[in-house]
Design an enzyme around this catalytic site. Structure first.
Site, mmCIF file in Angstrom:
data_model
loop_
_atom_site.group_PDB
_atom_site.id
_atom_site.type_symbol
_atom_site.label_atom_id
_atom_site.label_comp_id
_atom_site.label_asym_id
_atom_site.label_seq_id
_atom_site.Cartn_x
_atom_site.Cartn_y
_atom_site.Cartn_z
ATOM 1 N N HIS A 136 0.724 5.161 1.102
ATOM 2 C CA HIS A 136 0.326 6.034 1.813
ATOM 3 C C HIS A 136 0.062 7.480 1.078
ATOM 4 O O HIS A 136 1.021 7.812 0.648
ATOM 5 C CB HIS A 136 0.816 6.577 3.198
ATOM 6 C CG HIS A 136 0.848 5.292 4.181
ATOM 7 N ND1 HIS A 136 0.142 5.111 5.135
ATOM 8 C CD2 HIS A 136 1.518 4.022 4.357
ATOM 9 C CE1 HIS A 136 0.230 3.887 5.934
ATOM 10 N NE2 HIS A 136 1.249 3.315 5.235
ATOM 11 N N HIS A 144 0.907 -1.110 0.147
ATOM 12 C CA HIS A 144 0.080 -0.020 -0.025
ATOM 13 C C HIS A 144 0.951 1.203 0.030
ATOM 14 O O HIS A 144 1.980 1.309 0.669
ATOM 15 C CB HIS A 144 -1.089 0.059 1.093
ATOM 16 C CG HIS A 144 -0.184 -0.381 2.453
ATOM 17 N ND1 HIS A 144 -0.086 -1.494 3.057
ATOM 18 C CD2 HIS A 144 0.177 0.723 3.408
ATOM 19 C CE1 HIS A 144 0.536 -1.158 4.310
ATOM 20 N NE2 HIS A 144 0.614 -0.076 4.602
#
Ligand code: AMP
Ligand code: ZN
Length: 132
Positions: free
Chosen positions: A100, A98
């Site tokens: 951010h 992922h």
């Protein structure tokens, strides 16, 4: 059923506040934001982190661009921190890649202020980002 939290979010088995999606990536609000509008961009396929192969970052790039445009337009972001943790020693806690995306503003600049003050709750920020 997948054991992976973010695979389950992509599959719609766990609710999330989607702000953007395309055929390779899915973007949703972080549940414990460091900034209002803190968004996670994840690949639809499961990979443990962003450095598993050279395709992961490329898969996520269009969504990161789209999300940053949304945060600029809807929340007035004038800067961004784009970061990804790789491995437990870096602070990675969810082992599905992922990125951010953290919107930033002139009133609280700099990397030392990356954890900012949160005034609006997730629902309010989500409404701003998704209003037609
Ligand atoms: P990292 O430390 O880079 O692995 O970050 C994992 C991030 O996932 C943290 O910022 C968490 O707040 C966020 N997170 C964990 N569970 C959820 C969830 N169910 N929905 C949205 N964000 C989540
Ligand atoms: Zn996964």
């Amino acid at each position: 059923m997948s054991e992976c939290l973010f695979c389950r979010i992509v599959a719609g088995e766990i609710p999330s506040k989607q702000v953007y999606a395309d055929d390779r990536a899915y973007a949703f609000l972080d549940i414990e934001p460091w900034q209002e509008g803190h968004t996670l961009v994840i690949p639809r396929r499961h990979v443990d982190h962003a450095l598993v192969d050279e395709d992961v970052l490329a898969e996520l790039a269009p969504s990161v661009l789209a999300v940053s445009a949304l945060l600029r337009t809807r929340l007035g972001a004038t800067g961004f921190n784009i970061l990804t943790n790789v491995g437990a020693d870096s602070g990675q806690e969810v082992f599905h890649a992922h990125i951010h995306v953290l919107p930033r503003h002139a009133d609280s600049p700099g990397i030392r202020n990356i954890r900012g003050a949160i005034h609006r709750d997730l629902d309010e920020v989500y409404a701003l980002l998704t209003a037609e």
